[in-house]
Design a protein around this motif. Sequence first.
Motif, PDB file in Angstrom:
ATOM      1  N   LEU A   4       0.836  -1.204   0.000  1.00 12.31           N
ATOM      2  CA  LEU A   4       0.000   0.000   0.000  1.00 12.31           C
ATOM      3  C   LEU A   4       0.871   1.254   0.000  1.00 12.31           C
ATOM      4  N   ALA A   5       1.904   1.225   0.837  1.00 12.23           N
ATOM      5  CA  ALA A   5       2.820   2.368   0.911  1.00 12.23           C
ATOM      6  C   ALA A   5       3.537   2.571  -0.416  1.00 12.23           C
ATOM      7  N   ALA A   6       3.910   1.475  -1.068  1.00  8.82           N
ATOM      8  CA  ALA A   6       4.598   1.559  -2.357  1.00  8.82           C
ATOM      9  C   ALA A   6       3.699   2.199  -3.409  1.00  8.82           C
ATOM     10  N   ALA A   7       2.415   1.863  -3.368  1.00  9.27           N
ATOM     11  CA  ALA A   7       1.465   2.428  -4.335  1.00  9.27           C
ATOM     12  C   ALA A   7       1.286   3.924  -4.127  1.00  9.27           C
ATOM     13  N   MET A   8       1.521   4.403  -2.915  1.00  9.56           N
ATOM     14  CA  MET A   8       1.343   5.816  -2.610  1.00  9.56           C
ATOM     15  C   MET A   8       2.650   6.603  -2.706  1.00  9.56           C
ATOM     16  N   SER A   9       3.768   5.904  -2.859  1.00  6.64           N
ATOM     17  CA  SER A   9       5.080   6.545  -2.752  1.00  6.64           C
ATOM     18  C   SER A   9       5.523   7.235  -4.039  1.00  6.64           C
ATOM     19  N   ASP A  10       4.680   8.131  -4.514  1.00 13.04           N
ATOM     20  CA  ASP A  10       5.023   8.908  -5.689  1.00 13.04           C
ATOM     21  C   ASP A  10       4.314  10.253  -5.554  1.00 13.04           C
ATOM     22  N   THR A  42      -0.586   9.871 -16.343  1.00 12.39           N
ATOM     23  CA  THR A  42      -1.741   9.834 -15.435  1.00 12.39           C
ATOM     24  C   THR A  42      -2.435   8.486 -15.512  1.00 12.39           C
ATOM     25  N   SER A  43      -2.596   7.982 -16.724  1.00 17.88           N
ATOM     26  CA  SER A  43      -3.245   6.683 -16.919  1.00 17.88           C
ATOM     27  C   SER A  43      -2.484   5.583 -16.196  1.00 17.88           C
ATOM     28  N   SER A  44      -1.167   5.626 -16.261  1.00 20.74           N
ATOM     29  CA  SER A  44      -0.339   4.631 -15.591  1.00 20.74           C
ATOM     30  C   SER A  44      -0.479   4.730 -14.069  1.00 20.74           C
ATOM     31  N   HIS A  45      -0.479   5.969 -13.560  1.00 21.35           N
ATOM     32  CA  HIS A  45      -0.620   6.170 -12.119  1.00 21.35           C
ATOM     33  C   HIS A  45      -1.999   5.705 -11.633  1.00 21.35           C
ATOM     34  N   LEU A  46      -3.034   6.009 -12.398  1.00 18.22           N
ATOM     35  CA  LEU A  46      -4.391   5.613 -12.005  1.00 18.22           C
ATOM     36  C   LEU A  46      -4.540   4.093 -11.979  1.00 18.22           C
ATOM     37  N   SER A  47      -3.915   3.428 -12.941  1.00 22.38           N
ATOM     38  CA  SER A  47      -3.952   1.956 -12.968  1.00 22.38           C
ATOM     39  C   SER A  47      -3.315   1.389 -11.707  1.00 22.38           C
ATOM     40  N   ARG A  48      -2.216   1.988 -11.292  1.00 24.02           N
ATOM     41  CA  ARG A  48      -1.523   1.540 -10.079  1.00 24.02           C
ATOM     42  C   ARG A  48      -2.404   1.767  -8.848  1.00 24.02           C
ATOM     43  N   ASN A  53      -6.434  -0.703  -4.767  1.00 26.99           N
ATOM     44  CA  ASN A  53      -7.707  -0.420  -4.082  1.00 26.99           C
ATOM     45  C   ASN A  53      -7.668   0.905  -3.315  1.00 26.99           C
ATOM     46  N   LEU A  54      -6.923   1.856  -3.854  1.00 28.04           N
ATOM     47  CA  LEU A  54      -6.917   3.203  -3.300  1.00 28.04           C
ATOM     48  C   LEU A  54      -7.917   4.078  -4.049  1.00 28.04           C
ATOM     49  N   VAL A  55      -8.132   3.749  -5.301  1.00 27.44           N
ATOM     50  CA  VAL A  55      -9.038   4.490  -6.173  1.00 27.44           C
ATOM     51  C   VAL A  55      -9.928   3.504  -6.912  1.00 27.44           C
ATOM     52  N   THR A  56     -11.148   3.916  -7.196  1.00 27.42           N
ATOM     53  CA  THR A  56     -12.055   3.074  -7.976  1.00 27.42           C
ATOM     54  C   THR A  56     -12.462   3.826  -9.235  1.00 27.42           C
ATOM     55  N   CYS A  57     -12.742   3.084 -10.298  1.00 27.31           N
ATOM     56  CA  CYS A  57     -13.117   3.666 -11.581  1.00 27.31           C
ATOM     57  C   CYS A  57     -14.607   3.461 -11.835  1.00 27.31           C
ATOM     58  N   LEU A  58     -15.298   4.523 -12.197  1.00 28.46           N
ATOM     59  CA  LEU A  58     -16.728   4.470 -12.491  1.00 28.46           C
ATOM     60  C   LEU A  58     -16.929   4.775 -13.969  1.00 28.46           C
ATOM     61  N   SER A  59     -17.651   3.909 -14.669  1.00 24.36           N
ATOM     62  CA  SER A  59     -17.928   4.128 -16.089  1.00 24.36           C
ATOM     63  C   SER A  59     -19.357   4.616 -16.268  1.00 24.36           C
ATOM     64  N   GLN A  60     -19.497   5.695 -17.025  1.00 23.42           N
ATOM     65  CA  GLN A  60     -20.818   6.240 -17.313  1.00 23.42           C
ATOM     66  C   GLN A  60     -20.859   6.580 -18.800  1.00 23.42           C
TER      67      GLN A  60
END
Length: 216
Positions: A4-10, A42-48, A53-60
């Motif tokens: 979790l820390a690694a995913a946030m360490s940027d 940004t796309s790469s960061h969002l995928s990470r 499970n820090l961010v969720t994607c909603l499709s509309q």
Amino acid sequence: MAALAAAMSDASRMKILCALMDGRAWTATELSAVANIAASTTSSHLSRLVKANLVTCLSQGRHRYFRLYSSSIASLLENMMGVTFQASNPSRSKVPEELLKARTCYDHLAGEIAVKLYDSLVTNGWIENDGSDLTLQGKEKLLQLGIKLDAKTKRKKCCPCLDWSERKFHVGGFLGASLLNFFESHHWIEKVPGYREVIITPKGHQGLHRHFLIDI
């Protein structure tokens, strides 16, 4: 915890997470602008962040929006801000006064006004002294005001959330979210688009004083 820390360490990912603390769902383009990075990055960061499970994607339709995964992630970020604020020991004068006064903490209110609100609810016996639950009197008073309290949710009905700038508690949980929704729908507050800053309207000044005995 290490993952979790690694995913946030940027720094860019933290900018994205902090932007999402305003409680809204953002597009990748908007997050790219706020983080000041290229769309592909940004796309790469969002995928990470989604994978962690820090961010969720909603499709509309054809559009995709991103928001924090849950209120527990928001609480984690708010606590991290408090630790950072305390560790770096910056002068309060360097923090925008508007942000100190009132801001969103994901789906509830934070800042000086929110702390005063929490103290008022405790003093008037509307919530328990430890902020863990509503009292019967509190339920009656808030229902009379028109604040929804009966929604079925797995969240805590009420809980204290440590405010990073005030170092005191404000109201979190389902009650905190309900209060913020009430304030916004009744035009007591106005959110500043793209920021966590919240403006208390003249109507809000009157309502907070009349119903919660808060002077701003």
